[in-house]
Design a protein around this motif. Structure first.
Motif, PDB file in Angstrom:
ATOM      1  N   ALA A 150       0.836  -1.207   0.000  1.00 48.76           N
ATOM      2  CA  ALA A 150       0.000   0.000   0.000  1.00 48.76           C
ATOM      3  C   ALA A 150       0.868   1.253   0.000  1.00 48.76           C
ATOM      4  O   ALA A 150       0.583   2.223  -0.710  1.00 48.76           O
ATOM      5  CB  ALA A 150      -0.921  -0.013   1.216  1.00 48.76           C
ATOM      6  N   LEU A 151       1.916   1.209   0.788  1.00 46.49           N
ATOM      7  CA  LEU A 151       2.821   2.363   0.815  1.00 46.49           C
ATOM      8  C   LEU A 151       3.528   2.527  -0.533  1.00 46.49           C
ATOM      9  O   LEU A 151       3.626   3.632  -1.077  1.00 46.49           O
ATOM     10  CB  LEU A 151       3.872   2.185   1.919  1.00 46.49           C
ATOM     11  N   ILE A 152       4.007   1.400  -1.062  1.00 43.51           N
ATOM     12  CA  ILE A 152       4.775   1.459  -2.315  1.00 43.51           C
ATOM     13  C   ILE A 152       3.896   1.968  -3.456  1.00 43.51           C
ATOM     14  O   ILE A 152       4.319   2.795  -4.264  1.00 43.51           O
ATOM     15  CB  ILE A 152       5.338   0.056  -2.667  1.00 43.51           C
ATOM     16  N   ARG A 153       2.657   1.505  -3.470  1.00 47.48           N
ATOM     17  CA  ARG A 153       1.768   1.857  -4.586  1.00 47.48           C
ATOM     18  C   ARG A 153       1.532   3.359  -4.689  1.00 47.48           C
ATOM     19  O   ARG A 153       1.237   3.865  -5.759  1.00 47.48           O
ATOM     20  CB  ARG A 153       0.433   1.130  -4.423  1.00 47.48           C
ATOM     21  N   ASN A 154       1.670   4.048  -3.599  1.00 45.48           N
ATOM     22  CA  ASN A 154       1.508   5.501  -3.634  1.00 45.48           C
ATOM     23  C   ASN A 154       2.649   6.163  -4.428  1.00 45.48           C
ATOM     24  O   ASN A 154       2.525   7.282  -4.879  1.00 45.48           O
ATOM     25  CB  ASN A 154       1.486   6.057  -2.207  1.00 45.48           C
ATOM     26  N   GLN A 155       3.764   5.433  -4.569  1.00 45.46           N
ATOM     27  CA  GLN A 155       4.908   5.981  -5.298  1.00 45.46           C
ATOM     28  C   GLN A 155       5.191   5.218  -6.599  1.00 45.46           C
ATOM     29  O   GLN A 155       5.763   5.760  -7.537  1.00 45.46           O
ATOM     30  CB  GLN A 155       6.166   5.917  -4.414  1.00 45.46           C
ATOM     31  N   TYR A 156       4.846   3.953  -6.601  1.00 44.84           N
ATOM     32  CA  TYR A 156       5.218   3.080  -7.706  1.00 44.84           C
ATOM     33  C   TYR A 156       4.038   2.154  -7.951  1.00 44.84           C
ATOM     34  O   TYR A 156       3.943   1.071  -7.393  1.00 44.84           O
ATOM     35  CB  TYR A 156       6.479   2.306  -7.290  1.00 44.84           C
ATOM     36  N   ILE A 157       3.183   2.614  -8.831  1.00 45.97           N
ATOM     37  CA  ILE A 157       1.871   1.980  -8.946  1.00 45.97           C
ATOM     38  C   ILE A 157       1.925   0.576  -9.536  1.00 45.97           C
ATOM     39  O   ILE A 157       1.061  -0.251  -9.286  1.00 45.97           O
ATOM     40  CB  ILE A 157       0.912   2.912  -9.720  1.00 45.97           C
ATOM     41  N   ASP A 158       3.004   0.277 -10.296  1.00 50.91           N
ATOM     42  CA  ASP A 158       3.075  -1.023 -10.971  1.00 50.91           C
ATOM     43  C   ASP A 158       3.918  -2.038 -10.207  1.00 50.91           C
ATOM     44  O   ASP A 158       4.541  -2.908 -10.813  1.00 50.91           O
ATOM     45  CB  ASP A 158       3.650  -0.835 -12.387  1.00 50.91           C
ATOM     46  N   ILE A 159       3.939  -1.958  -8.947  1.00 51.41           N
ATOM     47  CA  ILE A 159       4.797  -2.847  -8.168  1.00 51.41           C
ATOM     48  C   ILE A 159       4.431  -4.325  -8.325  1.00 51.41           C
ATOM     49  O   ILE A 159       5.276  -5.207  -8.254  1.00 51.41           O
ATOM     50  CB  ILE A 159       4.787  -2.437  -6.664  1.00 51.41           C
ATOM     51  N   GLY A 160       3.181  -4.615  -8.577  1.00 49.98           N
ATOM     52  CA  GLY A 160       2.787  -6.019  -8.725  1.00 49.98           C
ATOM     53  C   GLY A 160       2.590  -6.705  -7.388  1.00 49.98           C
ATOM     54  O   GLY A 160       2.507  -6.039  -6.344  1.00 49.98           O
ATOM     55  N   ASP A 161       2.557  -8.044  -7.419  1.00 46.04           N
ATOM     56  CA  ASP A 161       2.199  -8.790  -6.215  1.00 46.04           C
ATOM     57  C   ASP A 161       3.311  -9.691  -5.684  1.00 46.04           C
ATOM     58  O   ASP A 161       3.095 -10.423  -4.727  1.00 46.04           O
ATOM     59  CB  ASP A 161       0.977  -9.687  -6.511  1.00 46.04           C
ATOM     60  N   ASP A 162       4.446  -9.673  -6.328  1.00 44.60           N
ATOM     61  CA  ASP A 162       5.522 -10.577  -5.901  1.00 44.60           C
ATOM     62  C   ASP A 162       6.087 -10.140  -4.546  1.00 44.60           C
ATOM     63  O   ASP A 162       6.635  -9.035  -4.425  1.00 44.60           O
ATOM     64  CB  ASP A 162       6.623 -10.551  -6.965  1.00 44.60           C
ATOM     65  N   PRO A 163       5.963 -10.993  -3.520  1.00 46.95           N
ATOM     66  CA  PRO A 163       6.427 -10.587  -2.183  1.00 46.95           C
ATOM     67  C   PRO A 163       7.901 -10.185  -2.145  1.00 46.95           C
ATOM     68  O   PRO A 163       8.264  -9.241  -1.453  1.00 46.95           O
ATOM     69  CB  PRO A 163       6.166 -11.833  -1.328  1.00 46.95           C
ATOM     70  N   ILE A 197       8.976  15.426   0.687  1.00 46.39           N
ATOM     71  CA  ILE A 197       8.924  14.313  -0.257  1.00 46.39           C
ATOM     72  C   ILE A 197       7.653  14.397  -1.100  1.00 46.39           C
ATOM     73  O   ILE A 197       6.561  14.540  -0.569  1.00 46.39           O
ATOM     74  CB  ILE A 197       8.935  12.998   0.527  1.00 46.39           C
ATOM     75  N   PRO A 198       7.765  14.332  -2.405  1.00 45.48           N
ATOM     76  CA  PRO A 198       6.560  14.467  -3.219  1.00 45.48           C
ATOM     77  C   PRO A 198       5.674  13.240  -3.151  1.00 45.48           C
ATOM     78  O   PRO A 198       6.148  12.117  -3.069  1.00 45.48           O
ATOM     79  CB  PRO A 198       7.126  14.635  -4.637  1.00 45.48           C
ATOM     80  N   ASN A 199       4.408  13.485  -3.135  1.00 48.20           N
ATOM     81  CA  ASN A 199       3.464  12.393  -3.235  1.00 48.20           C
ATOM     82  C   ASN A 199       2.978  12.395  -4.676  1.00 48.20           C
ATOM     83  O   ASN A 199       2.375  13.358  -5.140  1.00 48.20           O
ATOM     84  CB  ASN A 199       2.305  12.622  -2.265  1.00 48.20           C
ATOM     85  N   LEU A 200       3.243  11.331  -5.373  1.00 47.62           N
ATOM     86  CA  LEU A 200       3.016  11.322  -6.811  1.00 47.62           C
ATOM     87  C   LEU A 200       1.552  11.419  -7.193  1.00 47.62           C
ATOM     88  O   LEU A 200       1.220  11.755  -8.310  1.00 47.62           O
ATOM     89  CB  LEU A 200       3.641  10.057  -7.411  1.00 47.62           C
ATOM     90  N   LEU A 201       0.694  11.122  -6.247  1.00 48.53           N
ATOM     91  CA  LEU A 201      -0.731  11.204  -6.568  1.00 48.53           C
ATOM     92  C   LEU A 201      -1.368  12.478  -6.061  1.00 48.53           C
ATOM     93  O   LEU A 201      -2.564  12.645  -6.168  1.00 48.53           O
ATOM     94  CB  LEU A 201      -1.461   9.993  -5.985  1.00 48.53           C
ATOM     95  N   ALA A 202      -0.574  13.351  -5.504  1.00 49.97           N
ATOM     96  CA  ALA A 202      -1.141  14.580  -4.945  1.00 49.97           C
ATOM     97  C   ALA A 202      -1.568  15.514  -6.066  1.00 49.97           C
ATOM     98  O   ALA A 202      -0.962  15.534  -7.121  1.00 49.97           O
ATOM     99  CB  ALA A 202      -0.138  15.266  -4.061  1.00 49.97           C
TER     100      ALA A 202
END
Lengths: 180, 758
Positions: free
Chosen positions: B664-677, B753-758
């Motif tokens: 959830a944290l990563i997706r705010n910066q890197y939306i295509d992170i995927g699901d690989d643990p 720090i910029p929030n990419l979705l802001a």
């Protein structure tokens, strides 16, 4: 006899609701309304006849105090006296000026008045000023003979701490009404 | 000669070695002022003398408008890392097993009046704390305590803390024997002992006279003792069952039995052996893994037992191990008055309610112990003087502080009860309902604690007032509940062992922080803290009273006869309880209900760790909030699995919840992170852990390491304890993710720090 910690209390005779004053106290910090560095609000409304609501400071603490079941505005100076406060009389003058400032603000922000006819001096410094007849006599003389006349016309001074040595010396000062 | 200092005045009143220690401490203050001691060394020195930090001692405070620097006159002088010299602190005063006499109570009342705020605060470990103390007042304060036989030595720091003991010891109807002399001997044996000076963390010990009651709370202490007797050769002999490795804190551990039936003569050397093993093998670098519970878990109980036994064999003999036994009396106290009974004399108004809840009939016929219920653990100096007088008149010496933040008067002759009640009532000390639902335990929280997130005292006061108002109409089952509140996850309010516990946290709405409390249900106070509750869900602070009512009313209506709350929670099910609280979990908009954005008793707009949220940076589309809800759902499902005995699934679910929260944290910066643990953990590490964005101000990277550790290695064997701990870790990881998100939002708002979705 040179006390560090001197408290003065101005009594309130009307009904007060301390819950209403929490915001007022925070506002005084925000607006930097009081003398000295004021840090935070400490809330002891739950303690019967306790210290009430306090504005904890570095040099001194302000409070809406409920001690002895007699609400009042207090200021207790603790350390770092301002320059020139090098006599007991001068220190009483500093403490009185600060508590009067708090009382003015209280009147301004809530309409609550303090009783102009009496005040209480408490010296919570048992090393310098133990609760003895000699201490009372010495402080009484200072109050009665204050060259600055900071208290106004005094009609009576009495020891209200009793003779219990564990108590802090506490003196009530009655102020005569000023003729209009 | 004119006496000008307390040092001169009390020269002959203090035990010489204690006086010397205090002189040394005063010298260290001077050396620190001269720049001759580092912050680290001085900080630990001061802590070991009980002089603790307090909120805002970094010189910053948010006043409700903005975060401001407090202009202390210290001129850069510090008393520890990021701790301003002139900032007020807290003085913790050790009261071994809570035992104190009127003279000591009066001395502390005077200190509270002179140096503090006229309040003595009783803690959940039977200490007394004074707040808003200036460091330079502490040497005199310690001297004045020393003059009445009290020391603050090792009250804080990485040392043996106050030793707790049942406040009914010696008068209890169910104890095996009076633990007082043993707790006392342990206190003085270990205090300053060479073998307890090199711990990586604090070390807590407790004594209980029996296994079934709560009084000593042995099962969540590093080292705990439960009294037992056995007839040997026709004589009653005294023993202790010894527990080790318990602790509350962020992830609670139940203590395990180190040894059963340890003879009374063996408890001191065995404790010394445990101390040596802990000092030698305990973690030193990572303070978050440095409590004894982690060492016991790491080594395994059997290996720990073996090491202690080996160490015991090589300890050089010390006469003190057994010398105290010669003086162990049958009874530690002598009553002031002869035993009597209530004789039908007229009773004062209010007496019966008080008598029903605050009076305990001692095993010594004709005597009672009465509990003085102190709201939020506070007693004023004036009340303390009055109580000292009452104690002198009716019982002599015998006062004790309790882990429920009250005081007790022991050995009250029954006929005196009406008079004692009236005397207490004159000073506001005869509040009924001791140890009942209105007697809420609370840590200091955001009032004074640096670690506090939400206002535990504010919430406790609010709940208390509401409950007192309707106490007469409360179902008796509700009246018996234990309610405990902590301001953060650290559990100083002991929320884990409450029927209904709360701990403070924070959520974000509209780029503003909202005070919340996690609702913790199912703990067990009895059996020395016999079971720990688990978090059910985070609720806005303002909704907690309504949640409390909903849960307790459902309990009262649904319980079967004699069913305890703990048992009811087990039967009713956490899933159903979650359904009960769900309607209260949402936060209304700021425009609609701004009061949700401030805490109980504090009208300032709420901030996290006193960090400003900054001016409005525009509405942030919070993908995080959507994503983290999945993590919370997963963690809750894990809880249900745990409840229903599916421990493997529960453990795996908790791990997955951490992965989802990191994602959830990563997706705010890197939306295509995927699901690989593997990828999620790697990205989480580089973006949030290595940058310290995920770090808690005080716990540092502790919560992040929960994920790394589990990701690196799945446990070989999964039982209930492992699963339960993983769920605790997952909940804390999720809390840390919320805090991290709030921190990023605040920094984005202030141009950080910029929030990419802001």
């Amino acid at each position: 006899m040179f006390p560090e910690r001197i408290q003065i209390k101005l009594f309130i005779t009307e009904e007060i609701n301390l819950a209403d004053l929490v915001s007022v106290f925070h506002g005084w910090i925000q607006q930097n309304e009081l003398d000295g560095l004021v840090l935070d609000v400490a809330d002891y409304r739950h303690v019967p006849n306790g210290p009430g609501l306090l504005l904890m400071g570095h040099e001194g603490d302000y409070a809406l105090d409920l001690a002895d079941g007699r609400p009042g505005v207090t200021y207790k100076h603790k350390r770092d006296w301002p320059a020139g406060a090098d006599t007991v009389a001068a220190r009483l003058g500093v403490a009185l000026a600060r508590v009067r400032r708090a009382a003015e603000l209280l009147k301004r922000d809530t309409g609550i008045n303090v009783d102009p006819a009496r005040l209480e001096i408490r010296i919570a410094d048992r090393l310098a000023v133990p609760n003895t007849a000699e201490s009372f006599e010495a402080i009484q003389q200072i109050v009665l003979n204050d060259p600055q006349d900071v208290f106004g016309p005094i009609s009576a001074v009495r020891n209200v701490a009793g003779d219990d040595p564990r108590n802090a010396l506490t003196i009530e000062v009655e102020i005569a009404p000023v003729p209009v | 000669m004119t006496i000008t200092t307390w040092k001169d005045q009390l020269q002959t009143a203090i035990e010489p070695s204690l006086a010397e220690e205090i002189d040394l401490f005063e010298n260290q203050l001077e050396l620190k002022k001269q720049g001759k001691l580092t912050d680290q060394v001085f900080g630990e020195t001061r802590l070991r003398r009980g002089a603790y930090g307090q909120r805002y001692d970094n010189g910053q405070r948010h006043d409700g408008i903005e975060s401001r620097t407090l202009p202390f006159p210290s001129d850069g002088l510090t008393k520890g890392a990021e701790t301003v010299w002139d900032a007020p602190g807290m003085q913790r005063i050790k009261i071994p097993y809570g035992g104190l006499n009127p003279e000591q109570l009066e001395a502390m009342a005077q200190l509270a009046e002179e140096y503090s705020d006229n309040i003595l605060h009783i803690t959940t470990r039977q200490d007394i704390q004074l707040h808003f103390i200036h460091l330079e007042d502490t040497p005199d304060l310690m001297r004045r305590l020393g003059a009445v036989g009290i020391t603050t030595r090792e009250a804080c720091g990485n040392s043996v803390r106050n030793i707790c003991g049942c406040p009914l010891a010696g008068v209890c109807r169910t104890e095996a024997f009076d633990i007082t002399p043993y707790a006392d001997a342990m206190t003085w044996f270990l205090m300053g002992h060479d073998d307890v000076q090199d711990f990586g963390r604090k070390f807590k010990i407790a004594f209980s006279g029996c296994a079934d009651e709560a009084c000593g709370l042995v099962r969540f202490h590093d080292l705990g003792y439960v009294a037992k007797t056995e007839i040997v050769d026709g004589e009653i002999k005294r023993f202790f069952d010894v527990y080790v490795g318990g602790g509350l804190g962020t992830v609670p551990h139940q203590a395990k039995v180190l040894a059963e039936m340890v003879p009374e003569a063996e408890i001191l050397p065995q404790a010394q052996a445990v101390s040596r093993v802990f000092a030698r093998l305990g973690e030193k670098k990572n303070r978050n893994r440095a409590r004894l519970k982690f060492l016991v878990a790491k080594l395994g109980l059997e290996e720990f037992q073996r090491l202690v036994e080996e160490e015991r064999k090589i300890l050089p003999h010390d006469d003190r191990w057994t010398s105290f036994l010669q003086d162990v009396p049958e009874q530690t106290e002598v009553a002031l008055k002869p035993p009597t009974f209530l004789n039908g004399a007229p009773l004062p108004e209010g007496f019966n309610d008080w008598y029903a809840t605050n009076v305990y009939h001692q095993r010594q016929e004709g005597y009672t112990t009465i509990t003085i219920k102190l709201p939020l653990g506070d007693i004023s100096s004036d009340q303390a003087y009055a109580l000292a007088d009452i104690a002198r008149e009716y019982v002599g010496e015998s006062l004790r502080a309790t882990v429920e933040q009250n005081l007790v008067l022991r050995w009250v002759s029954e006929k005196d009860l009406p008079a004692v009640f009236s005397a207490l009532d004159r000073w506001g000390l005869a509040d009924p309902g001791a140890e009942k639902v209105t007697d809420i335990t609370s840590c200091p929280g955001t009032d004074t604690c640096k670690l506090g997130i939400a206002s535990s005292r504010g919430l406790s006061a609010e709940l208390r007032d509401r409950l007192i108002e309707k106490n007469g109409s409360l179902d008796p089952a509700i009246q018996d509940l234990k309610v405990k509140v902590s301001g953060c996850f650290n559990s100083c309010g002991q929320h884990h062992v409450a029927d209904i516990g709360f701990f403070g946290n924070s959520r974000r709405r509209e780029n503003r922080a909202v005070p919340h409390f996690q609702v913790v249900l199912g703990g067990k106070w009895k059996d020395n803290g016999g079971a720990y509750g688990l978090a059910i869900g985070a609720v806005p602070s303002r909704n907690i009273p309504a949640v409390f009512d909903t849960i307790t009313e459902t309990y009262a209506a649904d319980r079967t006869a004699e069913e305890t709350f703990h048992d009811w929670i087990g039967r009713y099910g956490k899933k159903e309880v979650r359904t009960l609280i769900q309607p209260f979990m949402d936060v209304p908009s700021y425009a609609e209900k701004p009061e949700y954005f401030s805490d109980w008793g504090d009208p300032r707009e709420f901030t996290m760790s006193d960090m400003g949220i900054g001016e409005c940076a525009g509405e942030i589309v919070s993908l995080f909030e959507i994503e983290v809800a999945r993590a919370e759902g997963e963690a809750f499902d894990a809880l249900i699995d745990l409840d229903e005995g599916r421990f493997v699934e529960a453990e795996a679910g908790a791990y997955k919840a951490m992965i989802l929260a990191a994602r959830a944290l990563i997706r705010n910066q890197y939306i295509d992170i995927g699901d690989d643990p593997d990828r999620i953990v790697a990205e989480f590490k580089s973006r949030f852990f290595d940058t310290k964005l995920f770090f808690d101000r005080f716990a540092k990277g502790k919560f992040g390491r929960y994920l790394f550790s589990r990701h690196a290695e799945a446990p070989e064997k999964i039982d209930e304890e492992v699963a339960r701990r993983r769920i605790e870790e997952a909940n804390l990881f999720i809390e840390a993710a919320h805090a991290c998100d709030a921190k990023i939002a605040a920094e984005a708002g202030s141009g950080g720090i910029p929030n990419l979705l802001a």
